[in-house]
Scaffold this motif. Structure first.
Motif, PDB file in Angstrom:
ATOM      1  N   ASP A  87       0.812  -1.210   0.000  1.00 61.55           N
ATOM      2  CA  ASP A  87       0.000   0.000   0.000  1.00 61.55           C
ATOM      3  C   ASP A  87       0.848   1.263   0.000  1.00 61.55           C
ATOM      4  OD1 ASP A  87      -2.415  -1.446   0.138  1.00 61.55           O
ATOM      5  OD2 ASP A  87      -2.224  -1.623   2.319  1.00 61.55           O
ATOM      6  N   VAL A  88       2.048   1.164   0.525  1.00 62.62           N
ATOM      7  CA  VAL A  88       2.884   2.331   0.773  1.00 62.62           C
ATOM      8  C   VAL A  88       3.919   2.565  -0.328  1.00 62.62           C
ATOM      9  CG1 VAL A  88       4.596   3.229   2.383  1.00 62.62           C
ATOM     10  CG2 VAL A  88       2.542   2.154   3.252  1.00 62.62           C
ATOM     11  N   LEU A  89       4.495   1.503  -0.849  1.00 66.37           N
ATOM     12  CA  LEU A  89       5.599   1.624  -1.814  1.00 66.37           C
ATOM     13  C   LEU A  89       5.263   2.441  -3.063  1.00 66.37           C
ATOM     14  CD1 LEU A  89       7.537  -1.746  -1.658  1.00 66.37           C
ATOM     15  CD2 LEU A  89       8.360   0.545  -1.120  1.00 66.37           C
ATOM     16  N   PRO A  90       4.091   2.289  -3.670  1.00 73.54           N
ATOM     17  CA  PRO A  90       3.824   3.102  -4.864  1.00 73.54           C
ATOM     18  C   PRO A  90       3.897   4.603  -4.589  1.00 73.54           C
ATOM     19  CG  PRO A  90       2.228   1.328  -4.711  1.00 73.54           C
ATOM     20  CD  PRO A  90       3.018   1.308  -3.440  1.00 73.54           C
ATOM     21  N   HIS A  91       3.429   5.024  -3.436  1.00 70.48           N
ATOM     22  CA  HIS A  91       3.463   6.450  -3.114  1.00 70.48           C
ATOM     23  C   HIS A  91       4.876   6.909  -2.766  1.00 70.48           C
ATOM     24  CE1 HIS A  91      -0.823   6.575  -3.431  1.00 70.48           C
ATOM     25  NE2 HIS A  91      -0.931   5.574  -2.565  1.00 70.48           N
ATOM     26  N   LEU A  92       5.634   6.071  -2.094  1.00 76.77           N
ATOM     27  CA  LEU A  92       7.026   6.419  -1.818  1.00 76.77           C
ATOM     28  C   LEU A  92       7.832   6.506  -3.112  1.00 76.77           C
ATOM     29  CD1 LEU A  92       7.754   4.255   1.358  1.00 76.77           C
ATOM     30  CD2 LEU A  92       7.500   6.740   1.242  1.00 76.77           C
ATOM     31  N   GLN A  93       7.586   5.603  -4.035  1.00 81.73           N
ATOM     32  CA  GLN A  93       8.286   5.646  -5.316  1.00 81.73           C
ATOM     33  C   GLN A  93       7.905   6.897  -6.111  1.00 81.73           C
ATOM     34  OE1 GLN A  93       6.981   1.838  -6.733  1.00 81.73           O
ATOM     35  NE2 GLN A  93       8.813   0.774  -5.981  1.00 81.73           N
ATOM     36  N   ALA A  94       6.629   7.254  -6.066  1.00 80.94           N
ATOM     37  CA  ALA A  94       6.194   8.469  -6.767  1.00 80.94           C
ATOM     38  C   ALA A  94       6.829   9.704  -6.134  1.00 80.94           C
ATOM     39  CB  ALA A  94       4.673   8.576  -6.740  1.00 80.94           C
ATOM     40  N   LEU A  95       6.902   9.733  -4.808  1.00 81.32           N
ATOM     41  CA  LEU A  95       7.552  10.857  -4.132  1.00 81.32           C
ATOM     42  C   LEU A  95       9.026  10.949  -4.526  1.00 81.32           C
ATOM     43  CD1 LEU A  95       6.010  10.671  -0.549  1.00 81.32           C
ATOM     44  CD2 LEU A  95       5.650  12.463  -2.257  1.00 81.32           C
ATOM     45  N   ARG A  96       9.680   9.804  -4.664  1.00 80.86           N
ATOM     46  CA  ARG A  96      11.096   9.809  -5.039  1.00 80.86           C
ATOM     47  C   ARG A  96      11.287  10.340  -6.456  1.00 80.86           C
ATOM     48  NH1 ARG A  96      15.413  10.994  -6.040  1.00 80.86           N
ATOM     49  NH2 ARG A  96      17.341   9.865  -5.624  1.00 80.86           N
ATOM     50  N   VAL A  97      10.425   9.917  -7.364  1.00 76.55           N
ATOM     51  CA  VAL A  97      10.512  10.411  -8.743  1.00 76.55           C
ATOM     52  C   VAL A  97      10.262  11.912  -8.778  1.00 76.55           C
ATOM     53  CG1 VAL A  97       9.413  10.303 -11.022  1.00 76.55           C
ATOM     54  CG2 VAL A  97       9.948   8.198  -9.806  1.00 76.55           C
ATOM     55  N   LEU A  98       9.271  12.364  -8.032  1.00 72.68           N
ATOM     56  CA  LEU A  98       8.989  13.800  -7.977  1.00 72.68           C
ATOM     57  C   LEU A  98      10.127  14.561  -7.309  1.00 72.68           C
ATOM     58  CD1 LEU A  98       5.211  13.623  -7.094  1.00 72.68           C
ATOM     59  CD2 LEU A  98       6.205  14.519  -9.211  1.00 72.68           C
ATOM     60  N   GLY A  99      10.819  13.920  -6.372  1.00 77.56           N
ATOM     61  CA  GLY A  99      11.972  14.550  -5.735  1.00 77.56           C
ATOM     62  C   GLY A  99      13.064  14.880  -6.739  1.00 77.56           C
ATOM     63  N   ASN A 100      13.155  14.095  -7.803  1.00 82.56           N
ATOM     64  CA  ASN A 100      14.126  14.393  -8.861  1.00 82.56           C
ATOM     65  C   ASN A 100      13.757  15.653  -9.631  1.00 82.56           C
ATOM     66  OD1 ASN A 100      15.594  12.098  -8.241  1.00 82.56           O
ATOM     67  ND2 ASN A 100      14.579  10.850  -9.793  1.00 82.56           N
ATOM     68  N   ASP A 101      12.499  16.057  -9.568  1.00 79.69           N
ATOM     69  CA  ASP A 101      12.027  17.228 -10.309  1.00 79.69           C
ATOM     70  C   ASP A 101      12.103  18.517  -9.504  1.00 79.69           C
ATOM     71  OD1 ASP A 101      11.464  15.824 -12.596  1.00 79.69           O
ATOM     72  OD2 ASP A 101       9.358  15.496 -12.106  1.00 79.69           O
ATOM     73  N   LEU A 102      12.571  18.475  -8.294  1.00 83.88           N
ATOM     74  CA  LEU A 102      12.572  19.695  -7.484  1.00 83.88           C
ATOM     75  C   LEU A 102      13.452  20.789  -8.083  1.00 83.88           C
ATOM     76  CD1 LEU A 102      12.541  18.198  -3.890  1.00 83.88           C
ATOM     77  CD2 LEU A 102      10.688  19.388  -5.081  1.00 83.88           C
ATOM     78  N   GLU A 103      14.685  20.470  -8.418  1.00 80.25           N
ATOM     79  CA  GLU A 103      15.570  21.493  -8.973  1.00 80.25           C
ATOM     80  C   GLU A 103      15.086  21.993 -10.336  1.00 80.25           C
ATOM     81  OE1 GLU A 103      16.687  18.789  -7.396  1.00 80.25           O
ATOM     82  OE2 GLU A 103      18.244  19.406  -5.993  1.00 80.25           O
ATOM     83  N   PRO A 104      14.680  21.116 -11.265  1.00 79.31           N
ATOM     84  CA  PRO A 104      14.161  21.644 -12.538  1.00 79.31           C
ATOM     85  C   PRO A 104      12.875  22.457 -12.377  1.00 79.31           C
ATOM     86  CG  PRO A 104      14.743  19.335 -12.785  1.00 79.31           C
ATOM     87  CD  PRO A 104      14.843  19.659 -11.329  1.00 79.31           C
ATOM     88  N   ALA A 105      12.031  22.074 -11.429  1.00 79.24           N
ATOM     89  CA  ALA A 105      10.772  22.799 -11.241  1.00 79.24           C
ATOM     90  C   ALA A 105      11.016  24.193 -10.680  1.00 79.24           C
ATOM     91  CB  ALA A 105       9.846  22.017 -10.320  1.00 79.24           C
ATOM     92  N   PHE A 106      12.007  24.320  -9.840  1.00 79.74           N
ATOM     93  CA  PHE A 106      12.311  25.612  -9.224  1.00 79.74           C
ATOM     94  C   PHE A 106      13.671  26.080  -9.734  1.00 79.74           C
ATOM     95  CE2 PHE A 106       9.401  23.454  -6.408  1.00 79.74           C
ATOM     96  CZ  PHE A 106       8.435  24.429  -6.217  1.00 79.74           C
TER      97      PHE A 106
END
Length: 160
Positions: A87-106
């Motif tokens: 139940d938890v891993l898909p959301h943690l994986q999505a958060l990790r992928v989105l974490g890669n976008d922090l610098e490009p987004a800002f």
């Protein structure tokens, strides 16, 4: 001998059959049509100018909305006592992928060392959670608190 055609109409006295429309009616119709088309054209022009004037990059807001949505899913799973790794891993994986976008987004904060530190800590917290996934609600609570602390630290420094 032929009989003259019947001039009485079955449509009644209000019928305009056979009478040509006056020029005033035609001008009024063309004026009304021009007015409607003009209003439509002005509305389209104003909307195009407004969209051009207020155009902005939605990437930063979209990234934050997705991070927030997946964090909320983790909190909901915790409240519903659905803390299994499946139940938890898909959301943690999505958060990790989105974490890669922090610098490009800002992009305006990309060179700020504080921002890079916060983004790195965020990714590190998720990496450790992915390395040893929480298997129960106590572990999930610890994980969400760590991720939330990293988010709050960055927001404290950059949102004001």
């Amino acid at each position: 001998m032929s009989t003259p055609p019947d001039t009485t109409s079955h449509a009644g006295p209000a019928s305009h059959a056979g009478k040509p429309h006056s020029a005033a009616v035609r001008y009024l119709f063309v004026f009304g049509l021009g007015l409607v088309l003009g209003v439509v054209a002005v509305v389209m022009l104003l909307r195009a100018l407004e969209a051009r004037k207020t155009w902005q990059d939605h990437y930063p807001k979209a990234t934050m909305h997705l991070l927030s949505a997946h964090s909320a899913q983790l909190r909901d799973a915790l409240q519903a006592n659905r803390c299994a790794a499946t139940d938890v891993l898909p959301h943690l994986q999505a958060l990790r992928v989105l974490g890669n976008d922090l610098e490009p987004a800002f992009a305006d904060l990309r060179d700020d060392t504080r921002f890079a530190t916060h983004a790195g800590k965020f990714r590190g917290a998720i990496d450790s959670a992915l390395a040893s996934p929480p298997l129960n609600c106590a572990g999930l609570k610890t994980t969400t608190e760590a991720i939330g602390a990293d988010c709050k630290a960055c927001h404290r420094d950059f949102r004001g």
